[in-house]
Design a protein around this motif. Sequence first.
Motif, PDB file in Angstrom:
ATOM      1  N   GLU B 203       1.214  -1.101  -0.152  1.00 46.19           N
ATOM      2  CA  GLU B 203       0.363   0.208   0.110  1.00 46.19           C
ATOM      3  C   GLU B 203       0.929   1.115   0.282  1.00 46.19           C
ATOM      4  OE1 GLU B 203      -3.071  -0.353   2.827  1.00 46.19           O
ATOM      5  OE2 GLU B 203      -3.820   2.349   1.872  1.00 46.19           O
ATOM      6  N   PRO B 204       1.912   1.674   0.662  1.00 46.25           N
ATOM      7  CA  PRO B 204       3.035   2.853   0.398  1.00 46.25           C
ATOM      8  C   PRO B 204       3.301   2.749  -0.311  1.00 46.25           C
ATOM      9  CG  PRO B 204       3.359   1.293   2.905  1.00 46.25           C
ATOM     10  CD  PRO B 204       2.248   0.330   2.151  1.00 46.25           C
ATOM     11  N   ARG B 205       3.688   1.784  -1.103  1.00 45.73           N
ATOM     12  CA  ARG B 205       4.159   2.308  -2.513  1.00 45.73           C
ATOM     13  C   ARG B 205       3.057   2.368  -3.857  1.00 45.73           C
ATOM     14  NH1 ARG B 205       8.082  -2.658  -4.970  1.00 45.73           N
ATOM     15  NH2 ARG B 205       8.949  -2.006  -3.188  1.00 45.73           N
ATOM     16  N   ALA B 206       1.490   1.959  -3.750  1.00 47.30           N
ATOM     17  CA  ALA B 206       1.143   2.264  -4.110  1.00 47.30           C
ATOM     18  C   ALA B 206       0.926   3.748  -3.853  1.00 47.30           C
ATOM     19  CB  ALA B 206      -0.164   1.486  -3.737  1.00 47.30           C
ATOM     20  N   ILE B 207       1.206   4.493  -2.993  1.00 52.53           N
ATOM     21  CA  ILE B 207       0.355   5.658  -2.244  1.00 52.53           C
ATOM     22  C   ILE B 207       1.185   6.713  -3.192  1.00 52.53           C
ATOM     23  CG2 ILE B 207       0.394   7.483  -0.739  1.00 52.53           C
ATOM     24  CD1 ILE B 207      -1.354   5.068   1.037  1.00 52.53           C
ATOM     25  N   SER B 208       3.316   6.108  -2.765  1.00 52.47           N
ATOM     26  CA  SER B 208       3.583   6.988  -2.847  1.00 52.47           C
ATOM     27  C   SER B 208       3.659   7.231  -5.300  1.00 52.47           C
ATOM     28  CB  SER B 208       5.352   6.704  -2.844  1.00 52.47           C
ATOM     29  OG  SER B 208       5.924   5.202  -3.532  1.00 52.47           O
ATOM     30  N   LEU B 209       3.159   6.011  -5.268  1.00 55.80           N
ATOM     31  CA  LEU B 209       2.538   6.589  -7.207  1.00 55.80           C
ATOM     32  C   LEU B 209       2.243   7.207  -7.322  1.00 55.80           C
ATOM     33  CD1 LEU B 209       3.531   2.536  -7.773  1.00 55.80           C
ATOM     34  CD2 LEU B 209       5.445   4.178  -8.330  1.00 55.80           C
ATOM     35  N   GLY B 210       1.116   7.723  -6.660  1.00 54.70           N
ATOM     36  CA  GLY B 210      -0.238   9.011  -7.057  1.00 54.70           C
ATOM     37  C   GLY B 210      -1.267   8.106  -6.834  1.00 54.70           C
ATOM     38  N   TYR B 211      -1.568   6.982  -6.790  1.00 56.15           N
ATOM     39  CA  TYR B 211      -3.102   5.835  -6.326  1.00 56.15           C
ATOM     40  C   TYR B 211      -3.154   6.905  -4.942  1.00 56.15           C
ATOM     41  CZ  TYR B 211      -1.802   4.056 -10.400  1.00 56.15           C
ATOM     42  OH  TYR B 211      -1.092   3.793 -11.483  1.00 56.15           O
ATOM     43  N   LYS B 212      -4.947   7.278  -4.854  1.00 56.40           N
ATOM     44  CA  LYS B 212      -5.180   7.564  -4.090  1.00 56.40           C
ATOM     45  C   LYS B 212      -5.757   6.121  -3.414  1.00 56.40           C
ATOM     46  CE  LYS B 212      -5.903  13.055  -4.503  1.00 56.40           C
ATOM     47  NZ  LYS B 212      -5.774  12.995  -5.942  1.00 56.40           N
ATOM     48  N   ALA B 213      -5.603   5.257  -2.346  1.00 56.27           N
ATOM     49  CA  ALA B 213      -5.844   4.449  -1.441  1.00 56.27           C
ATOM     50  C   ALA B 213      -6.884   4.202  -0.964  1.00 56.27           C
ATOM     51  CB  ALA B 213      -4.094   3.769  -1.233  1.00 56.27           C
ATOM     52  N   ASP B 214      -6.933   5.129  -0.220  1.00 55.77           N
ATOM     53  CA  ASP B 214      -8.435   5.123   0.770  1.00 55.77           C
ATOM     54  C   ASP B 214     -10.064   5.160  -1.129  1.00 55.77           C
ATOM     55  OD1 ASP B 214      -7.160   4.547   3.082  1.00 55.77           O
ATOM     56  OD2 ASP B 214      -7.292   6.678   3.023  1.00 55.77           O
ATOM     57  N   GLN B 215      -8.868   5.527  -1.920  1.00 62.07           N
ATOM     58  CA  GLN B 215     -10.422   5.953  -2.560  1.00 62.07           C
ATOM     59  C   GLN B 215     -10.921   4.586  -3.408  1.00 62.07           C
ATOM     60  OE1 GLN B 215     -10.418   9.076  -5.211  1.00 62.07           O
ATOM     61  NE2 GLN B 215     -10.594  10.546  -3.481  1.00 62.07           N
ATOM     62  N   TYR B 216      -9.499   3.726  -3.920  1.00 62.08           N
ATOM     63  CA  TYR B 216      -9.414   2.788  -4.142  1.00 62.08           C
ATOM     64  C   TYR B 216     -10.064   2.009  -3.324  1.00 62.08           C
ATOM     65  CZ  TYR B 216      -7.215   4.042  -8.704  1.00 62.08           C
ATOM     66  OH  TYR B 216      -6.933   4.800  -9.536  1.00 62.08           O
ATOM     67  N   LYS B 217      -9.655   1.469  -2.381  1.00 59.55           N
ATOM     68  CA  LYS B 217     -10.392   0.822  -1.733  1.00 59.55           C
ATOM     69  C   LYS B 217     -11.631   1.069  -0.878  1.00 59.55           C
ATOM     70  CE  LYS B 217      -6.879   1.306   2.404  1.00 59.55           C
ATOM     71  NZ  LYS B 217      -6.054   0.353   3.271  1.00 59.55           N
ATOM     72  N   LEU B 218     -12.180   1.775  -0.957  1.00 59.79           N
ATOM     73  CA  LEU B 218     -13.112   2.312  -0.465  1.00 59.79           C
ATOM     74  C   LEU B 218     -14.409   2.326  -2.121  1.00 59.79           C
ATOM     75  CD1 LEU B 218     -15.819   3.485   0.608  1.00 59.79           C
ATOM     76  CD2 LEU B 218     -15.399   5.324   0.298  1.00 59.79           C
ATOM     77  N   ALA B 219     -14.124   2.463  -3.070  1.00 55.69           N
ATOM     78  CA  ALA B 219     -14.816   2.068  -4.271  1.00 55.69           C
ATOM     79  C   ALA B 219     -14.743   0.351  -4.571  1.00 55.69           C
ATOM     80  CB  ALA B 219     -13.892   2.511  -5.557  1.00 55.69           C
TER      81      ALA B 219
END
Lengths: 295, 322
Positions: B203-219
């Motif tokens: 997850e930290p790497r996905a976030i550092s790549l600019g993905y809004k992890a929380d929004q993806y998880k919520l979706a």
Amino acid sequence: MIQILGISSQALFGQLLLGLINGAFYALLSLGLAVIFGMLNIVNFAHGALYMVGAFCAYFLLNWFGIGYWPALLIAPLVVGLFGVIIERTMLQRLAGLDHLYGLLLTFGVALIVQGVFQYQYGSSGLPYEIPDSLKGGRNLGFMYLPNYRAWVVIFSLVVCLATWYVIEKTKLGAYLRAATENPTIVRAFGVNVPLMITLTYGFGVALAALAGVLAAPINQVRPLMGADFIIVVFAVVVIGGMGSIMGSILTGFLLGLIEGLTKVFYPEASNTVVFVIMAIVLLIKPAGLFGRTA
Amino acid sequence: MAAVAHSPSAARDASHRRDEMIAFAIMAILLAIAPLFAYPVFLMQAICFALYACAFNLLLGYVGLLSFGHAMFMGSASYFSAHIAKVWGWPPELAIIAATLGAAAIGVVTGALSIRRQGIYFAMVTLALSQMIYFFCLQAPFTHGEDGIQGVPQGRMFGLFDLSHQMTLYFVVLGIFLLAFLFIHRIINSPFGDVLKAIRENEPRAISLGYKADQYKLAAFVLSAALAGLAGATKALVSQNASLTDVHWSMSGEAVLMVLVGGLGTIFGPVVGAFVIIAMQNYLASYGQLVTIMQGLIFVVCVLVFRRGIVGEIAHRFNKSL
């Protein structure tokens, strides 16, 4: 009779006392969960089932062997603690290095087995367990009638919780324990038997659950499913408090019990759900929990 | 949790795609001819549970989030569809759609709360929230408490198909399942699905790549909730009732069990797991609590020695991704 906000003081303080007793059980159970989580990094889903086994132990001791409440207070936690040690040594230990969620699934399976076996044998109805003679009766405090047994449960749980806190935070043994929580590899390098410590910690944590079970036996009846729904509320308590702090678990447990008791007086419809609502609010305001350190 | 290795090479990707197509065709044909060999009501129930397990697996297998509260979506949607079909008198297709949207709405609220915590906390939060929904269903007047909603009319799907005819109902249920299954398959193999897997792995790497992890998880959470709701809504029309059993925490545990038995993070595993577990429940139904004990034993055995599950084990043996 004194009236407060249109509610008799007997009703108000009676419910508050009931809340405090529930709070004592929340504290004992969430304390055990926190201790286990600290060392093993798993959430012990079997905690509610083992709380039930503790109550049944007291029942068996009385009805099969004629052993009364006071010895049961010691024997039942020992028996359940030993059972916990066996679970840890035969099953949980094999999960080391895997995702922590597997520990949760395994203990959930253990809970289903234990609850299923007791339900198979005893159905769903409750078995009575009498209050010991020395704690029967009660005293009139003027604003309320205080049953002796209930007073005993609150005070004794508080003592056990504080003693646990003292051992973990203030003694040498506790220091080893906390060190092993932070970095087991280094503590092992100092010659401390960490695997044994982990096993005993799990045993101690579930022994606390069993102790709560014995205390609960005379108040709530002894039922195979007495821990099943109860443990979900305890999980909510744990989320609210955060498992990082021992004192935090104790305080949160008693506090939420009190709040639940108050809700029963003023808005009984919500008494089942108030803890979950508080959990939702805490998640919004302070996601790490009231006493949690990291998110 | 279970890492499914995805090869970068396009050729292997194409061969995986072909394997999955073949497996899907086999599954569709087997389910289409199954009523010749097995009791249709049992099959329809198993199909609903298969969809429920697939919805759950979308979250656990592909985002790595273990929800212990999926009963709240399945159960509340079954109440919604039963109430809408019976009291409001809506046709079945609208009842199912409305109930699915209702479950998605609950998913938005509970998802936004629970993704604020990770790992085991996430499991505990979802369990607690679903217990709250359970108490709500116990007390709300429209659910009729312990009695549940009984005698739900099945009506005519699109005004054409008479669902009180058993085989018509069977193929409508099968159609819903297959469409939902393809939808899930599409999600998993979309760019969106790739981001979900990236979040699962790191997850930290996905976030550092600019993905809004929380929004993806919520979706993903809301999609999973809606699909679990679709399963519950359909199930209410099949069994013609909605009851507290479907919102109880043990139902959440069943989703976990089915996925674990079938194979975590495999596309077909949840379907196989659902059929195995429902068959076992039917077989042991007369022995009372033996079902619970067996389920517990299966949990323990799967976690200790059979973590890949049935489909995962087959896929591993033949080095394929199913």
